[in-house]
Design a protein around this motif. Structure first.
Motif, PDB file in Angstrom:
ATOM      1  N   ILE A 252     -51.532  23.849 -16.552  1.00 43.38           N
ATOM      2  CA  ILE A 252     -52.552  24.869 -16.804  1.00 43.38           C
ATOM      3  C   ILE A 252     -52.936  25.491 -15.459  1.00 43.38           C
ATOM      4  CG2 ILE A 252     -54.811  25.353 -17.802  1.00 43.38           C
ATOM      5  CD1 ILE A 252     -52.779  24.278 -19.806  1.00 43.38           C
ATOM      6  N   THR A 253     -52.748  26.789 -15.340  1.00 39.12           N
ATOM      7  CA  THR A 253     -53.095  27.485 -14.094  1.00 39.12           C
ATOM      8  C   THR A 253     -54.234  28.482 -14.273  1.00 39.12           C
ATOM      9  OG1 THR A 253     -51.402  29.174 -14.538  1.00 39.12           O
ATOM     10  CG2 THR A 253     -50.732  27.251 -13.207  1.00 39.12           C
ATOM     11  N   HIS A 254     -54.570  28.790 -15.518  1.00 41.09           N
ATOM     12  CA  HIS A 254     -55.608  29.794 -15.775  1.00 41.09           C
ATOM     13  C   HIS A 254     -56.398  29.402 -17.015  1.00 41.09           C
ATOM     14  CE1 HIS A 254     -57.639  33.630 -16.042  1.00 41.09           C
ATOM     15  NE2 HIS A 254     -57.185  33.808 -17.266  1.00 41.09           N
ATOM     16  N   ILE A 255     -57.726  29.439 -16.907  1.00 45.18           N
ATOM     17  CA  ILE A 255     -58.614  29.223 -18.058  1.00 45.18           C
ATOM     18  C   ILE A 255     -59.533  30.432 -18.145  1.00 45.18           C
ATOM     19  CG2 ILE A 255     -60.395  27.769 -19.082  1.00 45.18           C
ATOM     20  CD1 ILE A 255     -59.231  25.405 -17.551  1.00 45.18           C
ATOM     21  N   ASN A 256     -59.528  31.110 -19.280  1.00 46.35           N
ATOM     22  CA  ASN A 256     -60.319  32.341 -19.434  1.00 46.35           C
ATOM     23  C   ASN A 256     -61.816  32.086 -19.534  1.00 46.35           C
ATOM     24  OD1 ASN A 256     -57.533  32.717 -20.757  1.00 46.35           O
ATOM     25  ND2 ASN A 256     -58.181  34.813 -20.368  1.00 46.35           N
ATOM     26  N   TYR A 257     -62.184  31.077 -20.336  1.00 43.99           N
ATOM     27  CA  TYR A 257     -63.595  30.801 -20.595  1.00 43.99           C
ATOM     28  C   TYR A 257     -63.863  29.304 -20.461  1.00 43.99           C
ATOM     29  CZ  TYR A 257     -64.152  35.535 -22.397  1.00 43.99           C
ATOM     30  OH  TYR A 257     -64.192  36.903 -22.512  1.00 43.99           O
ATOM     31  N   ILE A 258     -64.903  28.968 -19.697  1.00 45.72           N
ATOM     32  CA  ILE A 258     -65.308  27.578 -19.533  1.00 45.72           C
ATOM     33  C   ILE A 258     -66.726  27.414 -20.074  1.00 45.72           C
ATOM     34  CG2 ILE A 258     -65.885  25.760 -17.877  1.00 45.72           C
ATOM     35  CD1 ILE A 258     -63.686  26.822 -16.062  1.00 45.72           C
ATOM     36  N   ASN A 259     -66.876  26.436 -20.958  1.00 46.28           N
ATOM     37  CA  ASN A 259     -68.185  26.054 -21.489  1.00 46.28           C
ATOM     38  C   ASN A 259     -68.850  25.122 -20.469  1.00 46.28           C
ATOM     39  OD1 ASN A 259     -69.161  23.787 -24.139  1.00 46.28           O
ATOM     40  ND2 ASN A 259     -70.354  25.378 -23.186  1.00 46.28           N
ATOM     41  N   LEU A 260     -69.929  25.578 -19.822  1.00 45.19           N
ATOM     42  CA  LEU A 260     -70.595  24.731 -18.836  1.00 45.19           C
ATOM     43  C   LEU A 260     -71.085  23.440 -19.488  1.00 45.19           C
ATOM     44  CD1 LEU A 260     -72.687  27.295 -16.734  1.00 45.19           C
ATOM     45  CD2 LEU A 260     -70.462  26.298 -16.199  1.00 45.19           C
ATOM     46  N   CYS A 261     -70.905  22.314 -18.794  1.00 44.72           N
ATOM     47  CA  CYS A 261     -71.266  21.016 -19.348  1.00 44.72           C
ATOM     48  C   CYS A 261     -72.775  20.880 -19.551  1.00 44.72           C
ATOM     49  CB  CYS A 261     -70.807  19.896 -18.411  1.00 44.72           C
ATOM     50  SG  CYS A 261     -69.027  19.800 -18.175  1.00 44.72           S
ATOM     51  N   HIS A 262     -73.141  20.158 -20.597  1.00 43.57           N
ATOM     52  CA  HIS A 262     -74.524  19.729 -20.846  1.00 43.57           C
ATOM     53  C   HIS A 262     -75.525  20.871 -20.684  1.00 43.57           C
ATOM     54  CE1 HIS A 262     -77.628  16.232 -20.299  1.00 43.57           C
ATOM     55  NE2 HIS A 262     -77.715  16.835 -21.472  1.00 43.57           N
ATOM     56  N   HIS A 263     -75.249  21.994 -21.345  1.00 41.98           N
ATOM     57  CA  HIS A 263     -76.168  23.130 -21.377  1.00 41.98           C
ATOM     58  C   HIS A 263     -76.460  23.692 -19.978  1.00 41.98           C
ATOM     59  CE1 HIS A 263     -76.802  21.349 -25.335  1.00 41.98           C
ATOM     60  NE2 HIS A 263     -77.187  20.244 -24.732  1.00 41.98           N
ATOM     61  N   GLY A 264     -75.510  23.514 -19.062  1.00 45.25           N
ATOM     62  CA  GLY A 264     -75.680  24.052 -17.709  1.00 45.25           C
ATOM     63  C   GLY A 264     -76.466  23.169 -16.769  1.00 45.25           C
ATOM     64  N   ALA A 265     -76.589  21.877 -17.070  1.00 42.60           N
ATOM     65  CA  ALA A 265     -77.316  20.958 -16.180  1.00 42.60           C
ATOM     66  C   ALA A 265     -76.577  20.816 -14.854  1.00 42.60           C
ATOM     67  CB  ALA A 265     -77.464  19.593 -16.838  1.00 42.60           C
ATOM     68  N   GLY A 266     -77.336  20.788 -13.748  1.00 44.78           N
ATOM     69  CA  GLY A 266     -76.729  20.723 -12.429  1.00 44.78           C
ATOM     70  C   GLY A 266     -75.889  19.480 -12.220  1.00 44.78           C
ATOM     71  N   ARG A 267     -76.416  18.308 -12.598  1.00 42.89           N
ATOM     72  CA  ARG A 267     -75.713  17.040 -12.357  1.00 42.89           C
ATOM     73  C   ARG A 267     -74.355  17.020 -13.043  1.00 42.89           C
ATOM     74  NH1 ARG A 267     -77.591  12.185 -10.758  1.00 42.89           N
ATOM     75  NH2 ARG A 267     -79.768  12.860 -11.053  1.00 42.89           N
ATOM     76  N   ASN A 268     -74.275  17.448 -14.284  1.00 35.66           N
ATOM     77  CA  ASN A 268     -73.023  17.385 -15.046  1.00 35.66           C
ATOM     78  C   ASN A 268     -71.992  18.401 -14.576  1.00 35.66           C
ATOM     79  OD1 ASN A 268     -75.342  16.396 -16.766  1.00 35.66           O
ATOM     80  ND2 ASN A 268     -73.618  15.724 -18.026  1.00 35.66           N
ATOM     81  N   ASN A 269     -72.450  19.441 -13.868  1.00 37.52           N
ATOM     82  CA  ASN A 269     -71.529  20.505 -13.451  1.00 37.52           C
ATOM     83  C   ASN A 269     -71.165  20.445 -11.974  1.00 37.52           C
ATOM     84  OD1 ASN A 269     -71.034  22.500 -15.830  1.00 37.52           O
ATOM     85  ND2 ASN A 269     -73.201  21.952 -15.967  1.00 37.52           N
ATOM     86  N   ARG A 270     -71.349  19.294 -11.361  1.00 42.68           N
ATOM     87  CA  ARG A 270     -70.874  19.140  -9.986  1.00 42.68           C
ATOM     88  C   ARG A 270     -69.369  19.376  -9.930  1.00 42.68           C
ATOM     89  NH1 ARG A 270     -73.572  14.290  -6.441  1.00 42.68           N
ATOM     90  NH2 ARG A 270     -75.625  15.222  -6.215  1.00 42.68           N
TER      91      ARG A 270
END
Length: 426
Positions: A252-270
């Motif tokens: 996989i070299t390209h992803i069009n859309y990423i669902n941010l983890c845990h509603h956009g929580a900072g810790r989960n999206n490190r």
């Protein structure tokens, strides 16, 4: 009409996402999570009403698959309503359910038990055929065979990481769903928590489960169709998902859309900045209304993303809510009390604002000092005008909303995210 779209539903602070693909007369609908069991504050509709809303998406008014990412109420609760509504109207129904709850059916959190009981009731009816699917199998050939035999849908392939790695060519107008996480390790960790919860409940006591273990048990999927892809993450962590993507060995070299983890929580999206860069992603989306959890999403992280990628667009289910000092900074508010000789509070806020892409969330005092002092004495206590800093970030996020880089997906103005299809219908 041929199309590939994402419809994040406004279920308040929870998450519910519809993936819809159609080609000619054939279509595929997948509901990922269902929001809370009860109506959440700020939600557009009740969970039961959302069942009818989902049916209106497609030509054939049907759901082919359901995903329950994990057992948190704001994800699993609404799915129980969907199952009960199907049972109430007594529609003949074939669908698959991706849910990791069958290593030991005697162990389960309360909502997980409810869901499995509802599924068992459906399976006893002659006009219902429900296929249970987990995320830790090495091969899913039996699932593909069941789908081909029982679902009137588009060509659909469910793959493990091993199978996706071995796939050398994808067929046109075929849908590919790769199970990224959780693996057996994360499931085993979750089972230990379930056992503790079961014992406490039998004793009439409450057990506070480890939220990190529960979140890491969230199902993460990669959905691909005709060259485009969507990464669904639930409440998992970017660190875990990145490790699973790395196992694909560059497939996989390209992803069009990423669902941010845990509603956009900072810790989960490190690690999200690196992931977006590595996979050339220009779009992220998340579901939350910030009412129950004002730290969701991490506003400073959203600003980081926009600054890192000038083409990036952020899709939300609700407008951003701003406080004078953002929640991600509040824990440091009392600590940063002394002013150093080299930085004034205003100047420190300006430095952080300009170097915000170097921050990690949750924010630590050490991380801030690394940015403010670089090679200087990091033992000096610092003082930052947090209100001024948050005001500057708020201005940039507001500008992004006005310019169309931050978009609220709603039934009235912007009904869905169109990946493929006629843009005039978006």
């Amino acid at each position: 009409m041929d199309c590939f779209l994402i419809k994040p539903l406004n279920v308040g602070h929870g998450e519910s996402i519809l993936i819809y693909v159609c080609h000619g007369s054939r279509e595929f609908s997948l509901l990922v999570d269902g929001g809370s069991y009860g109506k959440s504050v700020g939600a557009d509709n009740s969970p039961v009403h959302n069942v009818e809303l989902l049916k209106d998406i497609g030509k054939n008014r049907t759901l082919h698959g359901l995903v329950v990412s994990h057992v948190d109420d704001d994800h699993i609760g609404g799915i129980i309503h969907v199952i009960r509504e199907l049972k109430r109207v007594d529609e003949g129904k074939n669908f698959f359910l991706i849910f990791n709850d069958y290593i030991d059916h005697s162990i389960s959190f309360t909502q997980g038990e409810k869901l499995i009981n509802e599924i068992k009731c459906l399976q006893k009816r002659e006009n219902f055929n429900v296929k249970l699917v987990n995320t830790y199998s090495k091969r899913y050939i039996h699932v593909d065979t069941w789908i081909e035999k029982n679902l009137n849908t588009m060509p659909l392939h469910v793959l493990s990481i091993f199978q996706r790695k071995m796939l050398f060519k994808k067929r046109k107008n075929n849908i590919y769903i790769t199970m990224l996480a959780p693996g057996k390790k994360e499931i085993k960790d979750l089972m230990k928590e379930w056992k503790k919860d079961k014992i406490k409940r039998e004793e009439g006591k409450k057990y506070s489960a480890n939220s990190n273990i529960i979140n890491k048990s969230s199902i993460s999927l990669l959905i691909e169709y005709n060259g485009d892809s969507v990464l669904l993450t639930g409440d998992s962590t970017i660190e875990l998902i990145k490790s699973k993507l790395d196992e694909l060995g560059g497939k996989i070299t390209h992803i069009n859309y990423i669902n941010l983890c845990h509603h956009g929580a900072g810790r989960n999206n490190r690690g999200i900045l690196e992931l977006i860069k590595n996979f050339n992603c220009d779009n992220v989306f998340l579901s939350t209304n910030s009412v129950k959890h004002p730290e969701h999403p991490c506003l400073s992280m959203l600003f980081q993303l926009l600054k890192l990628n000038t083409k990036l667009k952020i899709y939300l289910t609700n407008k951003l809510l701003f406080q004078e000092v953002f929640p991600e900074w509040e824990s440091l508010n009392d600590k940063m009390s002394l002013q150093s000789d080299s930085q004034s509070p205003d100047n420190a806020a300006e430095i952080i604002f300009n170097k915000i892409e170097n921050l990690e969330f949750p924010i630590s005092e050490k991380n801030l000092k690394n940015i403010l002092y670089e090679e200087k004495d990091k033992s000096t206590e610092i003082r930052v005008d947090l209100k001024q800093l948050c005001k500057k970030i708020k201005y940039q996020l507001t500008e992004a909303m006005n310019s169309g880089r931050i978009i609220v997906v709603s039934n009235d103005n912007f009904p869905h995210i169109l990946i493929q299809g006629d843009k005039n219908e978006e």
